[in-house]
Design a protein around this motif. Structure first.
Motif, short mmCIF file in Angstrom:
data_model
loop_
_atom_site.label_atom_id
_atom_site.label_comp_id
_atom_site.label_asym_id
_atom_site.label_seq_id
_atom_site.Cartn_x
_atom_site.Cartn_y
_atom_site.Cartn_z
N UNK A 147 38.72 -34.78 3.38
CA UNK A 147 40.11 -35.70 3.67
C UNK A 147 41.23 -35.10 2.83
N UNK A 148 40.84 -34.71 1.47
CA UNK A 148 41.53 -34.32 0.57
C UNK A 148 41.95 -32.59 0.59
N UNK A 149 41.34 -32.01 1.44
CA UNK A 149 41.08 -30.56 1.54
C UNK A 149 40.85 -30.03 0.08
N UNK A 150 39.71 -30.58 -0.36
CA UNK A 150 39.23 -30.17 -1.63
C UNK A 150 37.46 -29.80 -1.44
N UNK A 151 36.81 -29.27 -2.56
CA UNK A 151 35.53 -28.90 -2.53
C UNK A 151 34.73 -28.66 -3.87
N UNK A 152 33.67 -28.41 -3.62
CA UNK A 152 32.86 -28.08 -4.90
C UNK A 152 32.18 -26.71 -4.85
N UNK A 153 32.30 -26.03 -5.98
CA UNK A 153 31.51 -24.67 -6.03
C UNK A 153 30.25 -24.96 -6.44
N UNK A 154 29.16 -24.84 -5.60
CA UNK A 154 27.62 -25.06 -6.11
C UNK A 154 27.00 -23.79 -6.35
N UNK A 155 26.55 -23.61 -7.68
CA UNK A 155 25.98 -22.44 -8.20
C UNK A 155 24.55 -22.68 -8.24
N UNK A 156 23.74 -22.15 -7.67
CA UNK A 156 22.18 -22.35 -7.75
C UNK A 156 21.74 -21.16 -8.79
N UNK A 157 20.92 -21.61 -9.55
CA UNK A 157 20.17 -20.69 -10.26
C UNK A 157 18.78 -20.37 -10.10
N UNK A 158 18.21 -19.29 -10.28
CA UNK A 158 16.75 -18.88 -10.14
C UNK A 158 15.85 -19.55 -11.05
N UNK A 159 14.66 -19.56 -10.52
CA UNK A 159 13.50 -20.22 -11.25
C UNK A 159 13.66 -21.66 -11.05
#
Length: 504
Positions: A147-159
């Motif tokens: 709704x706010x035209x925003x988001x989250x950057x999700x960084x997945x790590x190995x292991x």
């Protein structure tokens, strides 16, 4: 009876998140998240209060008559009403203040060594995610963020680590940050000097474009749900609930209404989760994005795919629709529900086979088209497939004719049939952990056995059941021999070669 062959192929992963190196804060450019981030704690508190109030109201209506509950609330008086509202307002203010303080101390920085993240007021946390431990980078949008035209950057790590969630940020900033992290990760992997560009402006460059290879239309999604048994069961439940509500009165019908509301919510949830599913060929793998109220995205690196399954529910046969799901090592796909491993939720045969080619280019056979036709539609033994014998019909009366297995140069392929669905499963030789042979009491009497390929993750079932004992033993030792040879060759497609092959 059981047999077991150890064939471990992966060592224990190193911890992906390590304490940050001792670098002075002044030498780094720290970034804060959007101020809208602090709204999350307050909204979670109000949602918690709403759940408590709803549960209290449901219990009160179950134990008492509705008129008694209304009289009780009316007799509380205006003073108690204002006291309750004041308490709730005070809790909301405290939660907002706490969220603002937490937001002030939460920040991140992009360095030549990796991503650094700091948070905490009384208990400080300083984490460092190295570039060589990054598994995937995606942009997610929950309902409020959308709704706010925003988001989250999700960084997945190995292991199998937790990774990092960087947000909330504006949508353009999320795309720019995601691109900057992918570029830096690629530079570090190639041994080049990491250069951090200006990501605050957002936007994807031409070099980082993503080519769309699949899109689930609303019409196909709606039709796939209409012809599914779950809709019929929901309609019957709805009709029964309405009939009982008509016959009953007052609070006696309340539990039935709640059950009906739960069933409707499950249908809406399934529909919204698959809404607008789109799959792209990105620089680091196959990227899937979907969601109506909140958007989620996952990236599947092709080199880390352990197994692929293409299956077809019985009620989709007239449309020739299929579902494609994968097992991926060290990924969020392993830890959540099975639906999170689904890449193509409703796909045509051509779309499913194209995605199979994207994820696994070599089937290890000379005529792949004929092999796939036999795998998806065939029945009984053939030159390649070892099929289940006739005596297995006592244990699997509906699918025994299709049950079969073969060992190719690159993978073990299992063909399975049943009343409700039919499928093909492909397990790559260099990704299973061990092999097993088992037989239950009835299988012993019939001279049958099961071949099991054990893996780190089990999203895709990797067991071929009810084969003739001699055939199962021969397949077990053949897979052990071919698998060992495949590991020695270590012939894996690099991400650069994958990009050139699929045109990403």
């Amino acid at each position: 009876m059981s047999s077991f062959i150890n064939d471990d192929d992966e060592s224990s992963p190193t911890p992906p998140l390590t304490p940050a190196p001792q670098i002075e804060d002044e030498s780094l450019q720290w970034h804060r998240f959007a101020k809208a981030t602090m709204l999350g704690a307050a909204l979670r508190l109000w949602a918690f209060v709403a759940v408590i109030v709803f549960a209290f109201g449901q219990q009160s209506l179950t134990d008492r008559d509705a008129d008694d509950v209304w009289d009780f609330l009316a007799n509380l008086g205006i003073i108690w009403l204002w006291r309750v509202l004041g308490i709730l307002a005070g809790l909301g203010i405290l939660a907002t203040i706490g969220a603002a303080i937490s937001w002030h101390f939460k920040r991140f920085a992009i360095t030549q060594e990796g991503i650094q993240f700091k948070s905490g007021v009384f208990i400080k946390k300083h984490l460092h995610l190295r570039w060589d431990r990054i598994q995937s980078v995606d942009v997610t949008q929950q309902f409020l963020a959308r709704l706010l035209k925003m988001g989250t950057v999700k960084v997945e790590s190995a292991g199998g680590g937790d990774g990092l969630e960087l947000g909330l940020l504006s949508r353009d900033q999320c795309e720019g940050l995601r691109q900057a992290i992918l570029v830096a990760e690629n530079q570090a992997r190639l041994g080049e000097t990491v250069r951090i560009g200006d990501w605050s402006g957002g936007g994807l460059s031409a070099a980082a474009r993503e080519d769309s290879v699949y899109h689930l239309s609303p019409q196909r999604l709606l039709l796939s749900m209409v012809v599914s048994p779950s809709l019929l069961i929901g309609i019957l439940s709805l009709a029964g609930t309405i009939a009982l509500v008509v016959l009953e009165s007052g609070t006696a019908a309340l539990p039935l209404i709640l059950v009906m509301a739960g069933a409707l919510w499950n249908i809406v949830k399934a529909f919204s989760k698959k809404w607008d599913t789109s799959v792209f060929l990105a620089a680091n793998g196959v990227r899937a994005r979907a969601g109506l109220f909140s958007t989620t995205a996952t990236t599947t690196p092709p080199g880390r795919v352990h197994a692929v399954e293409i299956y077809q529910p019985m009620w989709w046969r007239r449309f020739d629709w299929w579902i494609l799901q994968v097992t991926v090592a060290s990924s969020v796909l392993e830890t959540e529900d099975d639906e999170s491993a689904v890449i193509l939720p409703v796909a045509t045969r051509e779309e499913a086979l194209r995605m199979l080619w994207v994820l696994a280019p070599d089937l290890g056979v000379d005529e792949p088209d004929a092999f796939l036709r036999e795998t998806l539609d065939g029945a009984g033994p053939s030159q390649l497939f070892v099929a289940a014998p006739r005596q297995s019909r006592f244990l699997d009366p509906f699918g025994w004719k299709r049950n079969a297995m073969t060992i190719t140069r690159t993978a073990a392929v299992m063909r399975w049939g049943g009343l409700w669905r039919r499928s093909m499963k492909m397990v790559l030789h260099d990704h299973y952990q061990s092999l097993g042979l088992s037989a239950g009491p009835w299988e012993k009497r019939l001279g049958l056995a099961n071949v099991k390929m054990r893996m780190v993750a089990t999203t895709v079932g990797t067991e071929q059941t009810h084969l003739r004992l001699e055939d199962a033993q021969a397949l077990l030792w053949e897979e052990s021999r071919v698998g060992a040879q495949r590991r020695q060759v270590a012939e894996k497609e690099s991400i650069e070669a994958w990009r050139a092959r699929v045109g990403a």
